[in-house]
Design a protein around this motif. Structure first.
Motif, short mmCIF file in Angstrom:
data_model
loop_
_atom_site.label_atom_id
_atom_site.label_comp_id
_atom_site.label_asym_id
_atom_site.label_seq_id
_atom_site.Cartn_x
_atom_site.Cartn_y
_atom_site.Cartn_z
N LYS A 10 0.80 -1.40 -0.01
CA LYS A 10 0.00 0.01 0.01
C LYS A 10 0.85 1.25 -0.05
N TYR A 31 -2.87 1.86 -6.05
CA TYR A 31 -1.65 2.57 -5.40
C TYR A 31 -0.49 2.84 -6.61
N SER A 220 -1.62 7.45 0.08
CA SER A 220 -1.02 6.18 -0.73
C SER A 220 -2.07 5.80 -1.69
N ASN A 221 -3.31 6.02 -1.66
CA ASN A 221 -4.08 5.48 -2.58
C ASN A 221 -4.27 6.57 -3.67
#
Length: 298
Positions: A10, A31, A220-221
């Motif tokens: 992630k 990600y 992160s996403n």
């Protein structure tokens, strides 16, 4: 491997690529972003343009290297879907330095196409331009090529080639405020004209700025962070589509011309690029690109 690793941990990853190969579902991860120049999508647009502008007979000429990506498949699919026919297809040998390209010229002369589509880059592209310029094809049959073939950094001398166009997601000569400011800042900083690798890096910087939260951190996403966000870039407004690949609104139709001192890719028109997001499903069955080493970038 990188995509699965960053997905499992992630952690954000931005993959930079010229965009010669169609992404697969296995390469999609929230990600991971794929920041590209959309070269395969512009090849599809070139197929549509060629049959509508020039006619229904095309000769496709390709390097064995550049032909290992998905540009030829996209061009041919778009061209034949609209009633066009590939009259001849030439692929150069791996050792192109020893090739005189006489078979290529003979094939074109025999086919008598309405247009030629060229898939070459760098030194091999220079050699092919030289051969075509000295043939009786020059100035008689239009030449539509991938944008890497008309890159200004490698075409430093006048080939005396006529009737050459390309379709791309970028044009350093485009007279927009964003592109003019970018090229000016680049020249001031590096005392040199910009190139495609620098352009990709600059746009990734803009993308990261759009990902910074109010706490000063990068989420992160990346996919969720950039959902429905538009980023203003030198190429124009840019978004990340459902495959997490960068996508612009318009392709540029560019005329390749020498103006006494250097080559220019002058924008003469724009073409819709928004439809290209639907092409992933259409090309799901394509084999993986034969060339995994991004030699164009190295």
């Amino acid at each position: 491997e990188f995509i699965s690793i960053f997905g499992n941990y992630k952690k954000p990853l931005i993959r930079i690529d010229l965009g010669g190969g169609v992404l697969t579902k296995g390469q999609v991860n929230p990600y991971v972003l794929h920041h590209t120049l959309n070269v395969w999508q512009s090849a599809h647009a070139a197929g549509k343009y060629a049959v509508e502008k020039y006619g229904k007979k095309v000769s496709v000429i390709s390097s064995i290297y550049d032909g290992g990506y998905h540009m030829s498949a996209n061009f041919v699919k778009a061209y034949t879907d609209l009633g066009g026919e590939v009259s001849s297809f030439y692929v150069s040998p791996m050792d192109y330095k020893k090739e005189n390209f006489s078979v290529m010229i003979e094939g074109i002369q025999e086919a008598q196409p309405d247009v030629i589509f060229g898939i070459f880059s760098y030194k091999e592209a220079n050699k092919v331009f030289g051969v075509l310029a000295k043939s009786d094809i020059n100035g008689k049959i239009p030449l539509l090529v991938i944008p890497l073939m008309t890159d200004e950094t490698i075409n430093t001398e006048d080939h005396n080639i006529n009737m050459v166009e390309s379709i791309a997601s970028w044009a350093f000569d485009e007279e927009t405020k964003e592109m003019q400011e970018y090229t000016q800042k680049h020249k001031e900083a590096y005392e040199d004209a910009p190139n495609i690798i620098g352009l990709l890096g600059y746009e990734v910087g803009l993308t990261l700025l759009a990902c910074i939260s109010s706490e000063g951190k990068i989420a992160s996403n990346l996919s969720q962070t950039l959902l429905n966000k538009t980023i203003n870039t030198p190429r124009g407004p840019l978004k990340y589509n459902k495959m997490n690949e960068s996508q612009i609104e318009k392709f540029k139709l560019r005329k390749f011309q020498f103006n006494e001192t250097k080559y220019h890719n002058t924008v003469v028109d724009t073409l819709d690029a928004s439809y290209s997001e639907e092409l992933y499903k259409e090309f799901e069955g394509l084999p993986e690109p034969a060339w995994h080493n991004p030699y164009i970038c190295t």
